[in-house]
Motif scaffolding. Sequence first.
Motif, mmCIF file in Angstrom:
data_model
loop_
_atom_site.group_PDB
_atom_site.id
_atom_site.type_symbol
_atom_site.label_atom_id
_atom_site.label_comp_id
_atom_site.label_asym_id
_atom_site.label_seq_id
_atom_site.Cartn_x
_atom_site.Cartn_y
_atom_site.Cartn_z
ATOM 1 N N ASN A 366 0.831 -1.202 0.000
ATOM 2 C CA ASN A 366 0.000 0.000 0.000
ATOM 3 C C ASN A 366 0.868 1.257 0.000
ATOM 4 N N ALA A 367 1.895 1.260 0.847
ATOM 5 C CA ALA A 367 2.782 2.421 0.893
ATOM 6 C C ALA A 367 3.511 2.613 -0.432
ATOM 7 N N TYR A 368 3.966 1.509 -1.015
ATOM 8 C CA TYR A 368 4.652 1.602 -2.311
ATOM 9 C C TYR A 368 3.719 2.145 -3.382
ATOM 10 N N GLU A 369 2.504 1.647 -3.431
ATOM 11 C CA GLU A 369 1.569 2.077 -4.475
ATOM 12 C C GLU A 369 1.230 3.558 -4.336
ATOM 13 N N GLU A 370 1.031 4.023 -3.101
ATOM 14 C CA GLU A 370 0.728 5.445 -2.882
ATOM 15 C C GLU A 370 1.901 6.324 -3.292
ATOM 16 N N ARG A 371 3.105 5.941 -2.890
ATOM 17 C CA ARG A 371 4.274 6.752 -3.212
ATOM 18 C C ARG A 371 4.573 6.748 -4.707
ATOM 19 N N ALA A 372 4.481 5.578 -5.339
ATOM 20 C CA ALA A 372 4.747 5.492 -6.772
ATOM 21 C C ALA A 372 3.699 6.258 -7.568
#
Length: 418
Positions: A366-372
């Motif tokens: 989730n954190a990766y998807e939001e940041r990307a």
Amino acid sequence: MTSAPSTRPPPAVLTVRALAVLVAVGCLARVLGDGVAERPVALAFGALVVLGELLRRPGAGVREAAPLGAAGALAYALLGEVAGHPTHHGVAQTVTVVVAASLLGSVPHLALGPEPGADEAARRVLTVAFAAVCFQPLYNRGAFQGWEGPAYPLLLLALLALTVLCDAVLAAGTARARTGRPFGPLLREELRGRVGITAAVCATGAVMALAVAVVGLWALPVFSVPLLLAQLSYRRCAAVRATYRQTIASLARATEVAGHTPAGHAHRVAALSGAVGRELGLSGPELTVLEYAALMHDIGQLSLVDPVPAGATARLPAAEQRRIARLGGAVVRRTGVADAVAVVVERQADPHREQPVAARIVRAVNAYEERARDAGPGGGPAALAELRLAPAGDYAPEVVAALARVVSRGGLTSPPVG
């Protein structure tokens, strides 16, 4: 201009297909030269394989879409006698009959559109050839004479176990060539997937071969009925699972409809979480819980009076993240979804050492998807760098490493904005 990505299968996949074609053509040439032995037996088993292919349901949600055809093919490969009389069909005729019957049974599917995959068809040829090579030459040379009691049935089961292993190795090898994932986890995944209907196929194939040896071809329709009933039960279970998943997916879209999260966010997190879970060797039931939790991970935002901007909870203070996660777990429990899913949702914001593996995956993805997503095209490497540099308790290092491997092989390096 950039050229479109090639759809040509990898060399290893083409090699497996070419080997299957060579085996099939070689066996056909041998049969055309020597003639067909025991024609009634060949016709009976060929008809059984044709029936199994006609009943094929590619979207049934099970690993073996044509279990009756597979059982008939394996039984013919391990057939030594018919009503007490030795058979002499050998390896070449076994492969030829199975291939011809499979092609004939696939004609209606080809006419309607869906068809068996080329990789699956190639594996069918090679695994049947493997079983026949292990059994037919030795049987015809009298190597199994005098095997009485449980020894002979155990021999057939052992040969079938080797055949299943052969099929799993081929499937894992072709998947390795297509995806780049490590061979070991792929092989474990394939073997786990063969515990259900494949075990029933092998047991039915062995029983058919033993029963035909004693009572003749009348045993084929009798022992086909239990497998047909099992196939029907698997299809119903698959339909129930599909409906259940659609319900969860609809619940997950509630946050998008309410404007709390961007369109497609939950489905992107679920897809990438599943890939990371497979990378870490999670089993089928664990992957199912992970998928459902990933789809519903933001559902706690429905309880908020003031929506989080763009639904980006990963940048909120830790206490607020945990509060939203607990609200989400409470919502999931009220929906009647499995308690294991609720546990993952409500613990996704905890320090990673206190989380179950699925919660660690959901949090990191989730954190990766939001940041990307926020970084735009090409933001994947920057997002991974942020995860690696985060405080020690935020993200599990092994999950971040698995996520990086998945992304490097073509994961959501720049997630599409819905």
